[in-house]
Scaffold this active site. Sequence first.
Site, PDB file in Angstrom:
ATOM      1  N   LYS A 155       1.853  -3.938   6.772  1.00 45.30           N
ATOM      2  CA  LYS A 155       2.230  -3.961   5.226  1.00 45.30           C
ATOM      3  C   LYS A 155       4.195  -3.578   5.024  1.00 45.30           C
ATOM      4  O   LYS A 155       4.357  -4.212   4.112  1.00 45.30           O
ATOM      5  CB  LYS A 155       1.344  -2.457   4.766  1.00 45.30           C
ATOM      6  CG  LYS A 155       0.228  -2.686   4.540  1.00 45.30           C
ATOM      7  CD  LYS A 155       0.091  -4.233   4.036  1.00 45.30           C
ATOM      8  CE  LYS A 155      -0.931  -4.511   3.557  1.00 45.30           C
ATOM      9  NZ  LYS A 155      -1.861  -6.117   2.481  1.00 45.30           N
ATOM     10  N   SER A 159       0.925  -1.440  -0.016  1.00 45.11           N
ATOM     11  CA  SER A 159      -0.075   0.088  -0.240  1.00 45.11           C
ATOM     12  C   SER A 159       0.771   0.743   0.168  1.00 45.11           C
ATOM     13  O   SER A 159       1.848   1.134   0.489  1.00 45.11           O
ATOM     14  CB  SER A 159      -0.852   0.009   1.229  1.00 45.11           C
ATOM     15  OG  SER A 159      -1.359   1.347   1.512  1.00 45.11           O
ATOM     16  N   TYR A 193      -1.842  -1.028  11.218  1.00 50.80           N
ATOM     17  CA  TYR A 193      -2.472  -1.724   9.771  1.00 50.80           C
ATOM     18  C   TYR A 193      -0.943  -1.738   8.677  1.00 50.80           C
ATOM     19  O   TYR A 193      -0.443  -2.288   8.119  1.00 50.80           O
ATOM     20  CB  TYR A 193      -3.029  -0.685   9.155  1.00 50.80           C
ATOM     21  CG  TYR A 193      -3.347  -1.889   7.645  1.00 50.80           C
ATOM     22  CD1 TYR A 193      -3.465  -0.528   7.068  1.00 50.80           C
ATOM     23  CD2 TYR A 193      -3.625  -2.746   7.267  1.00 50.80           C
ATOM     24  CE1 TYR A 193      -3.318  -0.899   5.991  1.00 50.80           C
ATOM     25  CE2 TYR A 193      -4.292  -3.378   5.573  1.00 50.80           C
ATOM     26  CZ  TYR A 193      -4.030  -1.574   5.148  1.00 50.80           C
ATOM     27  OH  TYR A 193      -3.906  -2.366   4.050  1.00 50.80           O
TER      28      TYR A 193
HETATM   29  P1  NAD Z   1     -10.358  -7.126   1.437  1.00 49.02           P
HETATM   30  O1  NAD Z   1     -11.443  -7.300   3.009  1.00 49.02           O
HETATM   31  O2  NAD Z   1     -11.841  -6.895   1.051  1.00 49.02           O
HETATM   32  O3  NAD Z   1     -10.246  -8.729   1.334  1.00 49.02           O
HETATM   33  C1  NAD Z   1      -9.480  -9.388   2.620  1.00 49.02           C
HETATM   34  C2  NAD Z   1      -9.995 -10.740   1.786  1.00 49.02           C
HETATM   35  O4  NAD Z   1      -9.175 -11.503   2.776  1.00 49.02           O
HETATM   36  C3  NAD Z   1     -11.192 -10.857   2.575  1.00 49.02           C
HETATM   37  O5  NAD Z   1     -12.022 -11.622   1.480  1.00 49.02           O
HETATM   38  C4  NAD Z   1     -11.212 -11.726   4.326  1.00 49.02           C
HETATM   39  O6  NAD Z   1     -12.682 -12.568   3.831  1.00 49.02           O
HETATM   40  C5  NAD Z   1     -10.296 -12.051   3.398  1.00 49.02           C
HETATM   41  N1  NAD Z   1      -9.063 -11.967   4.591  1.00 49.02           N
HETATM   42  C6  NAD Z   1      -8.212 -11.816   5.796  1.00 49.02           C
HETATM   43  N2  NAD Z   1      -8.117 -12.498   6.109  1.00 49.02           N
HETATM   44  C7  NAD Z   1      -8.177 -13.761   6.147  1.00 49.02           C
HETATM   45  C8  NAD Z   1      -7.129 -14.990   6.423  1.00 49.02           C
HETATM   46  N3  NAD Z   1      -6.349 -14.920   7.761  1.00 49.02           N
HETATM   47  N4  NAD Z   1      -7.299 -15.981   5.908  1.00 49.02           N
HETATM   48  C9  NAD Z   1      -8.357 -15.994   4.680  1.00 49.02           C
HETATM   49  N5  NAD Z   1      -8.515 -15.423   4.457  1.00 49.02           N
HETATM   50  C10 NAD Z   1      -8.554 -14.023   4.775  1.00 49.02           C
HETATM   51  O7  NAD Z   1     -10.188  -6.003   1.774  1.00 49.02           O
HETATM   52  P2  NAD Z   1      -9.604  -5.243   0.153  1.00 49.02           P
HETATM   53  O8  NAD Z   1     -10.077  -4.309  -0.403  1.00 49.02           O
HETATM   54  O9  NAD Z   1      -9.566  -6.575  -1.373  1.00 49.02           O
HETATM   55  O10 NAD Z   1      -7.714  -5.463   0.039  1.00 49.02           O
HETATM   56  C11 NAD Z   1      -6.821  -6.653  -0.462  1.00 49.02           C
HETATM   57  C12 NAD Z   1      -5.380  -6.613   0.270  1.00 49.02           C
HETATM   58  O11 NAD Z   1      -4.660  -5.240  -0.749  1.00 49.02           O
HETATM   59  C13 NAD Z   1      -5.389  -6.746   1.768  1.00 49.02           C
HETATM   60  O12 NAD Z   1      -3.604  -7.030   2.561  1.00 49.02           O
HETATM   61  C14 NAD Z   1      -5.298  -5.175   1.854  1.00 49.02           C
HETATM   62  O13 NAD Z   1      -4.112  -4.442   3.063  1.00 49.02           O
HETATM   63  C15 NAD Z   1      -4.619  -4.553   0.365  1.00 49.02           C
HETATM   64  N6  NAD Z   1      -4.963  -3.323   0.089  1.00 49.02           N
HETATM   65  C16 NAD Z   1      -5.965  -2.231   0.517  1.00 49.02           C
HETATM   66  C17 NAD Z   1      -6.323  -1.179  -0.123  1.00 49.02           C
HETATM   67  C18 NAD Z   1      -7.799  -0.765  -0.221  1.00 49.02           C
HETATM   68  O14 NAD Z   1      -7.868   0.246  -0.296  1.00 49.02           O
HETATM   69  N7  NAD Z   1      -8.736  -1.591  -0.138  1.00 49.02           N
HETATM   70  C19 NAD Z   1      -5.612  -0.533  -0.525  1.00 49.02           C
HETATM   71  C20 NAD Z   1      -4.247  -0.757  -0.711  1.00 49.02           C
HETATM   72  C21 NAD Z   1      -3.803  -2.130  -0.007  1.00 49.02           C
HETATM   73  C1  WQD Z   2      -9.522   8.825   1.619  1.00 47.12           C
HETATM   74  C2  WQD Z   2      -9.760   9.995   1.399  1.00 47.12           C
HETATM   75  C3  WQD Z   2     -10.104  11.524   3.417  1.00 47.12           C
HETATM   76  C4  WQD Z   2     -14.127   9.324   4.200  1.00 47.12           C
HETATM   77  C5  WQD Z   2      -6.820   3.618   3.312  1.00 47.12           C
HETATM   78  C6  WQD Z   2      -5.855   3.912   3.849  1.00 47.12           C
HETATM   79  C7  WQD Z   2      -4.316   2.826   3.197  1.00 47.12           C
HETATM   80  C8  WQD Z   2      -6.145   2.234   2.183  1.00 47.12           C
HETATM   81  C9  WQD Z   2      -7.010   2.672   1.464  1.00 47.12           C
HETATM   82  C10 WQD Z   2      -5.734   0.042   2.478  1.00 47.12           C
HETATM   83  C11 WQD Z   2      -9.570  11.115   2.624  1.00 47.12           C
HETATM   84  C12 WQD Z   2     -11.634  11.797   2.972  1.00 47.12           C
HETATM   85  C13 WQD Z   2     -12.874   9.761   3.674  1.00 47.12           C
HETATM   86  C14 WQD Z   2     -15.293  10.150   4.471  1.00 47.12           C
HETATM   87  C15 WQD Z   2     -13.400  11.912   3.769  1.00 47.12           C
HETATM   88  N1  WQD Z   2      -6.120   1.125   2.718  1.00 47.12           N
HETATM   89  N2  WQD Z   2     -13.010  10.989   3.806  1.00 47.12           N
HETATM   90  N3  WQD Z   2     -15.177  11.208   4.095  1.00 47.12           N
HETATM   91  O1  WQD Z   2      -7.579   6.990   4.256  1.00 47.12           O
HETATM   92  O2  WQD Z   2      -6.408   7.960   1.547  1.00 47.12           O
HETATM   93  O3  WQD Z   2      -6.551   5.102   2.716  1.00 47.12           O
HETATM   94  O4  WQD Z   2      -8.146   3.301   2.389  1.00 47.12           O
HETATM   95  O5  WQD Z   2      -4.373  -0.666   2.337  1.00 47.12           O
HETATM   96  O6  WQD Z   2      -3.909   2.303   3.865  1.00 47.12           O
HETATM   97  O7  WQD Z   2      -5.080   4.650   5.061  1.00 47.12           O
HETATM   98  O8  WQD Z   2      -8.452   5.561   1.871  1.00 47.12           O
HETATM   99  O9  WQD Z   2     -10.866   6.012   1.312  1.00 47.12           O
HETATM  100  O10 WQD Z   2     -10.669   6.596   4.081  1.00 47.12           O
HETATM  101  O11 WQD Z   2      -9.955   7.968   2.222  1.00 47.12           O
HETATM  102  O12 WQD Z   2     -13.508  12.901   3.237  1.00 47.12           O
HETATM  103  O13 WQD Z   2     -16.502   9.902   4.960  1.00 47.12           O
HETATM  104  O14 WQD Z   2     -11.169  10.822   1.945  1.00 47.12           O
HETATM  105  O15 WQD Z   2     -10.367  12.270   4.345  1.00 47.12           O
HETATM  106  O16 WQD Z   2      -8.859  11.854   2.263  1.00 47.12           O
HETATM  107  P1  WQD Z   2      -7.257   6.804   2.506  1.00 47.12           P
HETATM  108  P2  WQD Z   2     -10.125   6.648   2.374  1.00 47.12           P
END
Ligand code: NAD
Ligand code: WQD
Length: 344
Positions: free
Chosen positions: A156, A127, A152
Site C-alpha cells: 500500500k 489503508s 501487504y
Molecule cells: P476483497 O478481497 O473483497 O476484494 C478485492 C477484489 O479484487 C476481489 O473481488 C478479488 O477477486 C479481486 N482481485 C484481486 N486481485 C485481482 C487481480 N489481479 N485482478 C482482478 N481482480 C483481482 O477485498 P476488499 O476488502 O473489498 O478490499 C478492496 C481494497 O481495499 C483492497 O485493495 C484492499 O487492500 C483495500 N483495503 C481493504 C480494507 C479492509 O479492511 N477490507 C482496509 C483497507 C484497504
Molecule cells: C481488528 C481488531 C485484532 C480478529 C486489518 C489489516 C488492515 C485492513 C483491515 C486491509 C484487532 C482484533 C481480530 C479476532 C480479535 N485490511 N481481533 N480477534 O488488524 O485492524 O486491520 O484489516 O487493508 O490493513 O491490518 O483488522 O479485523 O483483523 O482486527 O481480537 O479473531 O480485532 O487484534 O485489534 P486490523 P482485524
Amino acid sequence: MKKRILVTGGTGYIGSHTVVELQNSGYEVIIVDNLSNSRADVVDNIEQITGERPAFEKVDCLDYAGLDGVFAKYPGIEGIIHFAASKAVGESVQKPLLYYRNNLVSLINILELMPKHGVKGIIFSSSCTVYGQPDILPVTEQAPIKKAESPYGNTKQVNEEIIRDTIASGSPIHAILLRYFNPIGAHPTALIGELPNGVPQNLIPYLTQTAIGIREKLSVFGDDYDTPDGSCIRDYIYVVDLAKAHVVAMNRILEDKQKDKVEVFNIGTGRGVSVLELINKFEEATGVKLNYQITGRRAGDIEKVWADPTYANTELGWKAGTSIEDTLRSAWKWQLKLRENGIM
Ligand code: NAD
Ligand code: WQD
C-alpha cells in the site's frame, strides 16, 4: 450519456458496495475482477439492489493485454476505482512475492493504460495501515508514514509512491488516495456483504460466525494493551459510508475540483472503539450473546488507531454517519442471510 467508471475488484467486499453507490449516483459501471476472492453472482445481487446490471469482465489486472481489451471494448471510461488486490496481512508474510506481484504490477498496468485510453483519474484503495502505530491520535493525513509491519502494508505504501512518482513524471492523470480504516457491515438489503474465504482473519466476520455457531468461540487477541479496557482500539466504518466516499471522490476528480493532482483523505469515523466495546455493542444491538475468551496478543497488531476525518468531512463534504449499532446490525443481518441461503 452516463459517465463510465471502471471498478477493478468490483465483485469484492468494498468494490461491490461502491458499484451500488456509483450506479445510484448515475454512473455507468464496468467491473473487472478475476474472482480470486469473490463470486460472479455478486453481479446478480448488485443488479437486484439497483435494477441496473453492471458490465462484468473476468480479467486479471496482471494481464496487460486483457485489461487493454476492456478499455477498447468500453470506450470513454473517464475514471477508475482500483480495489483489486490481495489483502490478507498474515498471508502476505507467508507469500510476499504473490503480494508484491499482484498488488504492484496490477496498479502499474492500470497507470500505463490510463493515458493511452484518455482516462482522467484514479481512486486508489489505500489503508490506515500506512501509519503503523501513530504517535498522535486521532491520526491525520499529515501523520508520518511508518515502516510497514507486513508485505501487504508495504504494497500500500509503495503503491502510493508509484502513483505520486507517475504523476510527478508528467502523466496527465489525477489521483485520490483514500486511506480506509476498518470497514465492516453489509448492505441494508443483505444482498451483498463480506464473504471471506475460509477462516476469517478479520474481527467482524469471525464475530458473526461465532454468534451464528459456525465458530465455537471468538478469541480476543489481548487485553493487556495501554487502552481503557486493555483491548485494541480501531475506527470501524460502515462499508456503505465508505462506498459513498468513493462517489464523492470520483465526482471531485471528474468535476475538476481537486486542489492537487494527487490528494489523500482519511476515510474513517473519528470514533475509536475497542474489541471488548465492540463485542458489548454487538450483544446490545442484536440481543445475541457472544461466546469469547481473552487470549494472547496477535503478532503485528497495532495497539490503537482511529482517524481524524476532518479533512474528508470539510474538503469532500463527506461524513461517516452510520452508528456502530446499525453497522453491527447490518453485519448480523448479512450473516443470517448467508445461513438462510445455505452459503454458510
Ligand atoms: P476483497 O478481497 O473483497 O476484494 C478485492 C477484489 O479484487 C476481489 O473481488 C478479488 O477477486 C479481486 N482481485 C484481486 N486481485 C485481482 C487481480 N489481479 N485482478 C482482478 N481482480 C483481482 O477485498 P476488499 O476488502 O473489498 O478490499 C478492496 C481494497 O481495499 C483492497 O485493495 C484492499 O487492500 C483495500 N483495503 C481493504 C480494507 C479492509 O479492511 N477490507 C482496509 C483497507 C484497504
Ligand atoms: C481488528 C481488531 C485484532 C480478529 C486489518 C489489516 C488492515 C485492513 C483491515 C486491509 C484487532 C482484533 C481480530 C479476532 C480479535 N485490511 N481481533 N480477534 O488488524 O485492524 O486491520 O484489516 O487493508 O490493513 O491490518 O483488522 O479485523 O483483523 O482486527 O481480537 O479473531 O480485532 O487484534 O485489534 P486490523 P482485524
